[in-house]
Design a protein around this motif. Sequence first.
Motif, PDB file in Angstrom:
ATOM      1  N   CYS A 111     -32.449  54.946 117.206  1.00 29.73           N
ATOM      2  CA  CYS A 111     -31.076  54.669 116.764  1.00 29.73           C
ATOM      3  C   CYS A 111     -30.778  55.416 115.469  1.00 29.73           C
ATOM      4  N   LEU A 112     -29.507  55.699 115.252  1.00 27.72           N
ATOM      5  CA  LEU A 112     -29.031  56.133 113.941  1.00 27.72           C
ATOM      6  C   LEU A 112     -28.053  55.070 113.462  1.00 27.72           C
ATOM      7  N   LEU A 113     -28.044  54.814 112.171  1.00 24.02           N
ATOM      8  CA  LEU A 113     -27.011  53.956 111.614  1.00 24.02           C
ATOM      9  C   LEU A 113     -25.804  54.836 111.321  1.00 24.02           C
ATOM     10  N   GLN A 114     -24.643  54.401 111.780  1.00 26.05           N
ATOM     11  CA  GLN A 114     -23.425  55.181 111.528  1.00 26.05           C
ATOM     12  C   GLN A 114     -22.843  54.783 110.183  1.00 26.05           C
ATOM     13  N   ARG A 149     -33.956  56.259 113.240  1.00 28.78           N
ATOM     14  CA  ARG A 149     -34.395  57.647 113.048  1.00 28.78           C
ATOM     15  C   ARG A 149     -33.600  58.366 111.970  1.00 28.78           C
ATOM     16  N   GLY A 150     -32.491  57.740 111.513  1.00 31.25           N
ATOM     17  CA  GLY A 150     -31.702  58.404 110.490  1.00 31.25           C
ATOM     18  C   GLY A 150     -30.282  57.898 110.455  1.00 31.25           C
ATOM     19  N   LEU A 151     -29.370  58.754 109.997  1.00 27.31           N
ATOM     20  CA  LEU A 151     -27.976  58.359 109.815  1.00 27.31           C
ATOM     21  C   LEU A 151     -27.035  59.326 110.527  1.00 27.31           C
ATOM     22  N   MET A 152     -25.877  58.798 110.899  1.00 22.74           N
ATOM     23  CA  MET A 152     -24.812  59.626 111.475  1.00 22.74           C
ATOM     24  C   MET A 152     -23.542  59.368 110.698  1.00 22.74           C
ATOM     25  N   THR A 173     -26.948  62.896 100.188  1.00 21.20           N
ATOM     26  CA  THR A 173     -27.580  62.307  99.008  1.00 21.20           C
ATOM     27  C   THR A 173     -28.038  60.883  99.300  1.00 21.20           C
ATOM     28  N   PHE A 174     -27.181  60.136  99.991  1.00 17.62           N
ATOM     29  CA  PHE A 174     -27.534  58.766 100.370  1.00 17.62           C
ATOM     30  C   PHE A 174     -28.734  58.767 101.315  1.00 17.62           C
ATOM     31  N   PHE A 175     -28.707  59.669 102.297  1.00 19.68           N
ATOM     32  CA  PHE A 175     -29.804  59.802 103.261  1.00 19.68           C
ATOM     33  C   PHE A 175     -31.135  60.031 102.538  1.00 19.68           C
ATOM     34  N   PHE A 183     -38.117  54.441 103.850  1.00 15.59           N
ATOM     35  CA  PHE A 183     -38.860  55.099 104.933  1.00 15.59           C
ATOM     36  C   PHE A 183     -39.894  56.083 104.395  1.00 15.59           C
ATOM     37  N   ARG A 184     -40.374  55.809 103.210  1.00 17.33           N
ATOM     38  CA  ARG A 184     -41.316  56.715 102.570  1.00 17.33           C
ATOM     39  C   ARG A 184     -42.537  56.994 103.455  1.00 17.33           C
ATOM     40  N   GLN A 185     -42.980  55.947 104.162  1.00 17.35           N
ATOM     41  CA  GLN A 185     -44.189  56.079 104.993  1.00 17.35           C
ATOM     42  C   GLN A 185     -43.856  56.472 106.427  1.00 17.35           C
ATOM     43  N   ASP A 186     -42.638  56.808 106.683  1.00 17.27           N
ATOM     44  CA  ASP A 186     -42.206  56.969 108.068  1.00 17.27           C
ATOM     45  C   ASP A 186     -41.588  58.346 108.326  1.00 17.27           C
ATOM     46  N   PRO A 187     -42.431  59.295 108.775  1.00 14.88           N
ATOM     47  CA  PRO A 187     -41.950  60.661 108.991  1.00 14.88           C
ATOM     48  C   PRO A 187     -40.879  60.742 110.085  1.00 14.88           C
ATOM     49  N   LEU A 188     -40.750  59.677 110.879  1.00 13.44           N
ATOM     50  CA  LEU A 188     -39.771  59.717 111.968  1.00 13.44           C
ATOM     51  C   LEU A 188     -38.351  59.413 111.507  1.00 13.44           C
ATOM     52  N   PHE A 189     -38.194  58.986 110.273  1.00 14.10           N
ATOM     53  CA  PHE A 189     -36.830  58.866 109.734  1.00 14.10           C
ATOM     54  C   PHE A 189     -36.455  60.267 109.250  1.00 14.10           C
ATOM     55  N   ASP A 190     -35.862  61.039 110.137  1.00 12.14           N
ATOM     56  CA  ASP A 190     -35.697  62.467 109.852  1.00 12.14           C
ATOM     57  C   ASP A 190     -34.385  63.064 110.378  1.00 12.14           C
ATOM     58  N   VAL A 191     -33.482  62.233 110.880  1.00 12.16           N
ATOM     59  CA  VAL A 191     -32.272  62.779 111.504  1.00 12.16           C
ATOM     60  C   VAL A 191     -31.030  62.505 110.657  1.00 12.16           C
ATOM     61  N   LEU A 192     -30.322  63.556 110.325  1.00 11.75           N
ATOM     62  CA  LEU A 192     -29.031  63.405 109.665  1.00 11.75           C
ATOM     63  C   LEU A 192     -27.993  64.098 110.548  1.00 11.75           C
ATOM     64  N   SER A 193     -27.282  63.263 111.332  1.00 10.49           N
ATOM     65  CA  SER A 193     -26.329  63.782 112.314  1.00 10.49           C
ATOM     66  C   SER A 193     -24.943  63.854 111.682  1.00 10.49           C
ATOM     67  N   MET A 194     -24.528  65.050 111.310  1.00  9.75           N
ATOM     68  CA  MET A 194     -23.165  65.224 110.803  1.00  9.75           C
ATOM     69  C   MET A 194     -22.657  66.612 111.149  1.00  9.75           C
ATOM     70  N   GLY A 195     -21.379  66.657 111.514  1.00  7.96           N
ATOM     71  CA  GLY A 195     -20.756  67.914 111.892  1.00  7.96           C
ATOM     72  C   GLY A 195     -20.281  67.919 113.329  1.00  7.96           C
TER      73      GLY A 195
END
Length: 229
Positions: A111-114, A149-152, A173-175, A183-195
């Motif tokens: 999931c991404l948080l919108q 997995r990240g933010l949208m 910046t927030f991401f 998510f310091r220990q979590d390499p899977l938090f890696d998605v920034l969906s924008m555009g």
Amino acid sequence: MSIADNIRSLKNETDTIKVQLIAVSKTKPAEEIKEAYDAGQRLFGENMVQELTDKYENLPKDIKWHFIGHLQTNKVKYIAPIISMIQSVDSLKLLQEIDKHAQKNNRVIDCLLQAYIADEETKYGLGFDQIIELLRSEEYAGLSNVRIRGLMGIATNTDNEKQIKEEFYELKTFFDGIKQTYFRQDPLFDVLSMGMSSDYKIAIEQGSNMVRLGSTIFGQRVIKHWKNN
Ligand SMILES: *Cc1c(COP(=O)(O)O)cnc(C)c1O
């Protein structure tokens, strides 16, 4: 240019800079999606549940479907078995519902948080403070079958490039802050969906690593039902 040409040139443009390309196929018929698929595209975005499940049935099973629209909790069950990523999580309640149905299907759903970044009341999404509140909540800590997995984010629909740039800058910046803190220990938090089509170049400049393009690939959407195209 054809859909296939568009896919090839956009994939070229994004692959080299490690930006993932989501082909937003909402309202577009299966044949057009197949054309993009045959040109090598595997990630597609839809915003209606019924349309997504119908297309899932009729198209190759190695397509990864991303849900990008407002999702009602009572419809989560229809997409839980087949969805690759839900980009538009805009409440804890929805996340809990996704977790419940992911569990029933014996899977973990990405999931991404919108995040709400636009200057428009019509858009869905969580404020930055609400995202922090969610991530700190006991309810979230208790969920085992969703993976954030990240933010949208969707920028304001405006010609003012400076404003769009600032909105994307704030989200990036927030991401980065959220990643460091939660998510310091979590390499899977890696998605920034924008555009999207109108602003994806600005988004990439501001640090996006996933763009969602519809009209740039498939042409303008006419407002009619996808089945009757
Ligand atoms: C429709 C849509 C897009 C794609 O829009 P285009 O302007 O056609 O590129 C991207 N993201 C979301 C959330 C959408 O609903």
